[in-house]
Design a protein around this motif. Structure first.
Motif, short mmCIF file in Angstrom:
data_model
loop_
_atom_site.label_atom_id
_atom_site.label_comp_id
_atom_site.label_asym_id
_atom_site.label_seq_id
_atom_site.Cartn_x
_atom_site.Cartn_y
_atom_site.Cartn_z
N GLU A 178 0.83 -1.20 0.00
CA GLU A 178 0.00 0.00 0.00
C GLU A 178 0.86 1.26 0.00
O GLU A 178 2.06 1.21 0.30
N LEU A 214 -11.18 12.71 -4.41
CA LEU A 214 -10.45 11.81 -5.30
C LEU A 214 -10.66 12.22 -6.75
O LEU A 214 -11.77 12.59 -7.15
N LEU A 253 -10.60 8.17 -11.08
CA LEU A 253 -9.66 7.05 -11.15
C LEU A 253 -9.99 6.07 -12.27
O LEU A 253 -9.21 5.15 -12.52
N ILE A 278 -8.99 2.16 -2.89
CA ILE A 278 -8.55 3.51 -2.55
C ILE A 278 -9.45 4.01 -1.43
O ILE A 278 -10.67 4.08 -1.60
N ILE A 303 -5.13 9.52 2.34
CA ILE A 303 -5.61 8.61 1.29
C ILE A 303 -4.70 7.39 1.30
O ILE A 303 -3.47 7.51 1.40
N ALA A 309 -3.87 3.79 -0.78
CA ALA A 309 -4.07 2.95 -1.97
C ALA A 309 -3.47 1.58 -1.67
O ALA A 309 -2.25 1.45 -1.50
N VAL A 344 -1.68 4.60 -10.40
CA VAL A 344 -2.60 5.29 -9.50
C VAL A 344 -1.94 6.55 -8.94
O VAL A 344 -2.55 7.62 -8.88
N GLU A 345 -0.68 6.42 -8.55
CA GLU A 345 0.02 7.56 -7.96
C GLU A 345 0.16 8.71 -8.96
O GLU A 345 0.02 9.89 -8.59
N LEU A 372 -3.06 10.53 -8.93
CA LEU A 372 -3.25 11.29 -7.69
C LEU A 372 -2.36 12.54 -7.68
O LEU A 372 -2.79 13.62 -7.28
#
Length: 505
Positions: free
Chosen positions: A9, A20, A23, A135, A157, A159, A173-174, A177
């Motif tokens: 994570e 958010l 995504l 998330i 947050i 993940a 994902v990062e 973000l």
């Protein structure tokens, strides 16, 4: 009964106003499912002096959500932890208590922090509907329960990768973000942040001071090996691959340091400790030695053509192996649960807290450490020379085994001196490791031949063909002869790796 899970994570800073981003635009994501809001209530436990937190372990009892229960987390790498779970109960489950025993010893484990979180979860799924990650936006309230009564709050947050997922997905994902202005959290865990923000204000603990004297260098090495034993204890209890071997090596390195550097550490104090370390290494070896032998014999057998495997060879080897290893792991865990082992850990802690330093410990490291390394190197040279003078046979095998032990000691001596002596010590370690490898393979062949002869006798008495056992025996004889032919060249290279006195200062 406890089970385990690998947790991968990443955590990010957020505020109450953080939202958010979309995504579904992350590569590989087909859908974003809102799982709703849940309330989590977790109490974190530790010793009064926070021994678990000092090693980045977390122990909590949590209610709410889909995984209520006791959770113990071990760090594996940045952003990766192994989580051991046990069902919810009023008291700490014994199986988790055992996994922290090497760190807490007889100290009480008490509630130190309470975290209450409002968690809003979204699940990312792929084209086949399989989960990719979850998330979560967590609004956290932390309350100090021991060592103060302060409280704090923050939003973050999280993940978390789905089971068996590709860690590279979290990179995607990062990136999404970060485009939305979200930045990684500076805190490695919620507990670490809570302790930092609710604890006494002051300077955080810094790194270990750089060693300057000979005593500093030896104690740094001793401290590292002691820490390795403590850290590997739960891995051995969990039966993780290679954990017994690594713990055994740490005990041997520690014992070797006491013997090699007896001009720095008072032998009257370290001698009894070294004997206890010898006992521990022997106990750990009950399982490890058989594991190595089993693997060697199976590999040999797998390398034979089917036409040369006559009779129920594999079945006999399997039965023999199971019979010899039966209960060995239980024995190892019993040793770790015993008072003698815990007393040894306490003795090592006391020794490091008040080290029995001799006057030479205050000297610059170069000459003092290099002299000790040279002494072990000369000892190894004598043993190799003696072994090579003997005719082939059992006496020579024993002499080569003693040389192997001397090679380990010389290598560990150079390892301990490496930070002070630099490149020459690194080169010496590398070449001594090669010598140790040749002598180790020779000794493993000696042990394998003893086992193969016993198996051949059993097969013969049972009316089974002993041809295959004899063939494997012959292969091991040739391996031993090859290692003996290889030894002079490997030793010559190790002998050329001279360690000179490092510049002082």
């Amino acid at each position: 009964m406890a089970d385990s899970k690998r947790e991968i994570e990443r955590k990010y800073e957020a505020t109450d106003a953080t939202r958010l981003p979309d995504l579904s635009r992350v590569a590989g994501v087909s859908a974003v499912e809102h799982l709703g809001l849940s309330e989590l209530d977790a109490v974190y436990y530790d010793t009064e002096d926070l021994r678990l937190a000092a090693d980045s372990l977390t122990l909590r009892r949590r209610t709410g959500g889909g995984d209520a229960g006791w959770h113990l987390k071990f760090p594996v790498a940045t952003g990766i932890r192994d989580e051991i779970r046990a069902p919810l109960s009023d008291t700490l489950p014994p199986e988790l208590a055992a996994l922290i025993r090497s760190r807490v010893r007889d100290a009480a484990v008490v509630p130190v922090v309470r975290l209450r979180s409002a968690r809003d979860v979204h699940r990312l799924t792929g084209p086949d509907g399989a989960p990719l990650a979850e998330i979560s936006v967590d609004a956290v309230r932390a309350e100090r329960l021991h060592g103060g009564s302060a409280s704090t709050a923050w939003t973050e947050i999280e993940a978390e990768l789905a089971d068996d997922g590709d860690p590279a997905f979290l990179d995607a994902v990062e990136r999404r973000l970060r485009k939305a202005g979200v930045r990684p959290s500076a805190a490695p865990s919620k507990l670490a942040r809570a302790l930092a923000e609710t604890g006494p204000k002051g300077k955080p603990g810094g790194k270990r001071p750089r060693p300057h004297t000979a005593g500093d260098h030896v104690l740094a090495y001793v401290r590292d090996q002691n820490a390795a034993i403590v850290a590997l204890d739960p891995a051995v209890r969990r039966g993780l691959p290679d954990s017994v071997h690594r713990m055994r090596v740490a005990t041997r390195r520690l014992r070797s340091a006491f013997r090699t550097y007896r001009g720095i550490l008072d032998r009257s104090v370290t001698g009894p400790v070294a004997e206890e370390l010898r006992w521990l290494a022997a106990e750990l070896g009950v399982d490890r030695d058989q594991e190595v032998l089993d693997e060697r014999l199976r590999t040999r057998l797998d390398g034979l053509p089917r036409t040369l495997v006559l009779g129920p060879v594999r079945g006999r080897l399997r039965i023999w192996s199971v019979a010899r290893r039966s209960g060995s792991r239980r024995h190892t865990v019993a040793v770790l649960d015993g008072s003698r082992y815990l007393e040894l850990l306490g003795t090592l802690d006391a020794l490091l807290a008040d080290p029995p330093l001799l006057p030479a410990a205050a000297a610059p490291p170069g000459k003092v450490l290099s002299r000790a390394v040279h002494k072990d190197h000369r000892r190894l040279a004598r043993r190799i020379a003696h072994a090579r003078e003997l005719p082939p046979g059992p006496e020579r095998d024993v002499a080569l085994h003693k040389a192997r032990k001397a090679a380990k000691r010389a290598r560990y001596a150079a390892e301990a001196a490496r930070p002070a002596l630099g490149k020459p010590a690194r080169k010496s370690v590398k070449r001594l490791k090669a010598v140790q490898g040749v002598l180790g393979d020779h000794q493993d062949s000696v042990v394998a031949r003893e086992a193969l002869r016993a198996l051949a006798v059993q097969a013969h008495l049972a009316g089974e063909p002993s041809f295959t056992w004899g063939l494997l025996y012959g292969q091991e004889e040739e391996t031993a002869a090859a290692r003996e032919r290889e030894l002079p060249g490997v030793w010559a290279r190790a002998s050329r790796a001279k360690i000179r006195t490092a510049p002082e200062g």
